[in-house]
Motif scaffolding. Sequence first.
Motif, short mmCIF file in Angstrom:
data_model
loop_
_atom_site.label_atom_id
_atom_site.label_comp_id
_atom_site.label_asym_id
_atom_site.label_seq_id
_atom_site.Cartn_x
_atom_site.Cartn_y
_atom_site.Cartn_z
N UNK A 92 1.02 0.57 -13.28
CA UNK A 92 -0.39 0.59 -12.91
C UNK A 92 -0.52 1.08 -11.47
N UNK A 93 -1.36 2.07 -11.26
CA UNK A 93 -1.47 2.70 -9.95
C UNK A 93 -2.02 1.75 -8.89
N UNK A 94 -3.15 1.11 -9.18
CA UNK A 94 -3.72 0.18 -8.20
C UNK A 94 -2.79 -0.97 -7.91
N UNK A 95 -2.21 -1.56 -8.95
CA UNK A 95 -1.28 -2.66 -8.77
C UNK A 95 -0.06 -2.25 -7.98
N UNK A 96 0.36 -0.98 -8.12
CA UNK A 96 1.48 -0.49 -7.34
C UNK A 96 1.11 -0.40 -5.86
N UNK A 97 -0.14 -0.02 -5.58
CA UNK A 97 -0.59 -0.05 -4.19
C UNK A 97 -0.52 -1.45 -3.61
N UNK A 98 -0.92 -2.45 -4.42
CA UNK A 98 -0.80 -3.83 -3.98
C UNK A 98 0.68 -4.20 -3.79
N UNK A 99 1.52 -3.68 -4.68
CA UNK A 99 2.95 -3.96 -4.60
C UNK A 99 3.58 -3.41 -3.34
N UNK A 100 3.14 -2.24 -2.88
CA UNK A 100 3.65 -1.69 -1.62
C UNK A 100 3.41 -2.68 -0.48
N UNK A 101 2.22 -3.24 -0.46
CA UNK A 101 1.88 -4.18 0.60
C UNK A 101 2.64 -5.49 0.43
N UNK A 102 2.85 -5.91 -0.81
CA UNK A 102 3.60 -7.13 -1.08
C UNK A 102 5.05 -7.00 -0.61
N UNK A 103 5.63 -5.83 -0.77
CA UNK A 103 7.01 -5.62 -0.32
C UNK A 103 7.10 -5.76 1.20
N UNK A 104 6.09 -5.30 1.93
CA UNK A 104 6.09 -5.49 3.37
C UNK A 104 6.04 -6.98 3.72
N UNK A 105 5.25 -7.74 2.98
CA UNK A 105 5.22 -9.19 3.19
C UNK A 105 6.59 -9.78 2.89
N UNK A 106 7.22 -9.29 1.81
CA UNK A 106 8.55 -9.79 1.46
C UNK A 106 9.57 -9.56 2.56
#
Length: 458
Positions: A92-106
């Motif tokens: 999912x494109x939008x969810x992947x955008x959220x995932x990019x930000x989540x990886x930075x938090x990780x």
Amino acid sequence: MIKKALYLVLFAALISSCGEGDDYTYVPTAPELPGNGSDDDDEEPTITDEELLDLTQETTFKYFWDFADTSSGGARERYHPNDPGNSEGVVTTGGTGFGLMAILVGIERGFISRTEGVERLTTLLDFLENADRFHGAWSHWINGSTGAVIPFSDLDDGGDLVETAFLAQGLICIKEYFKNGSDEEQNLSQQADDLWKGVEWGWYTQNQNVLYWHWSPNHGFDINFQLKGYNEVLISYVMAAASPDFGIEKEVYTNGWASGGGIQSGNTQYGYPLLVKHNGSEQFGGPLFWAHYSYLGLDPHNLSDDYVNYWDVNVNHTMINYEYCVANPDSFQDYGKDCWGLTASYSRNNDGTIGYNAHSPSNDIGVISPTAAISSIPYSPKESLDAMHFFYRNRDDLLGPAGFYDAFSPEYDWVAEGYLAIDQGPQIIMIENYRTGLLWNLFMGNEDVQAGLTKLGF
């Protein structure tokens, strides 16, 4: 409602250092965290507020790391622990955008190393670079193995500008985070910058003063869906204005998003002015994801255009949703000060079938979505933490391998033992914004974003 209509189609189709900008830094006020649990709860807390925030972020992070698409590293549309192959290969494109930000938090929280994060992000950005694009925009769904578009509906087999905007929001955070790093990190930063800047935002106006959601090489603009507020799509106009090569002018924003000032509302509920006309939900406001998706990177603090202050919009929207659940006009079981939150999520229909629904005070069927209260923590710290403690006290039912499950209903003794990317992402991101302002600082520190906001009159 916009997303409700689209996701009903979806469910029918498939049952160490961060490079902050120089000009903008959000400094959290570090409010004293409220006490554990609600005032009405006699049960002693079993976890501190800080521990609960840590646990929620770390478990939710697993959605985007442990359970990501195995080929691309992108975010899977959904994940069902009891049926792990349910959406295998559907990125999912939008969810992947959220995932990019989540990886930075990780990375920041030590869930993964910086090296691991760069490796995963390199794989993911290479995938996005080679995936199908439509005048620069990505499709709603992408095949995780081939990068080919997966049609979201009969006419929606091309570019999705809103999903692309959510992705671009994440790409800008990647750009800013790694821009002062090693040579490898600076290359990653540049790749992220090049990707979002390749979106032809102006194409999606059809030479009119409004953005359109979809374009397909097979069907053109046949869906003909204009992006007008108020809903979740503000970020689309911000990104379009920020684009240095394919940007829009303020007139597109004024006529499109703001409807020439028609976006304003004089309605009040529970003493809170609604301020904007929520599409299809003008009395109480729409589902709470409208206060989340556009504001994962776009900091609503002091964010005002010619018509409204968006911090006030989001706080009031959240508090109306909360007060409605406390009032509980339909007498649903367990609704109250520590069990609240109505937004789009998995849902249980009255006939017992499972689907997807955009829950809100105007569309309340007795289903609570944890992401609603959790992702609202910047706007309602005490109320959100009270809800999180309730969810944790009921963890045997509500907490799974990738965080709190997507939805539940005490009224029907039902839990959706599954997850959606677009519901998990805002939780880890907005908690981090509440705690440190990380994603807000990164996104708002971007010079193109600042230029776009200035162009729009913010």
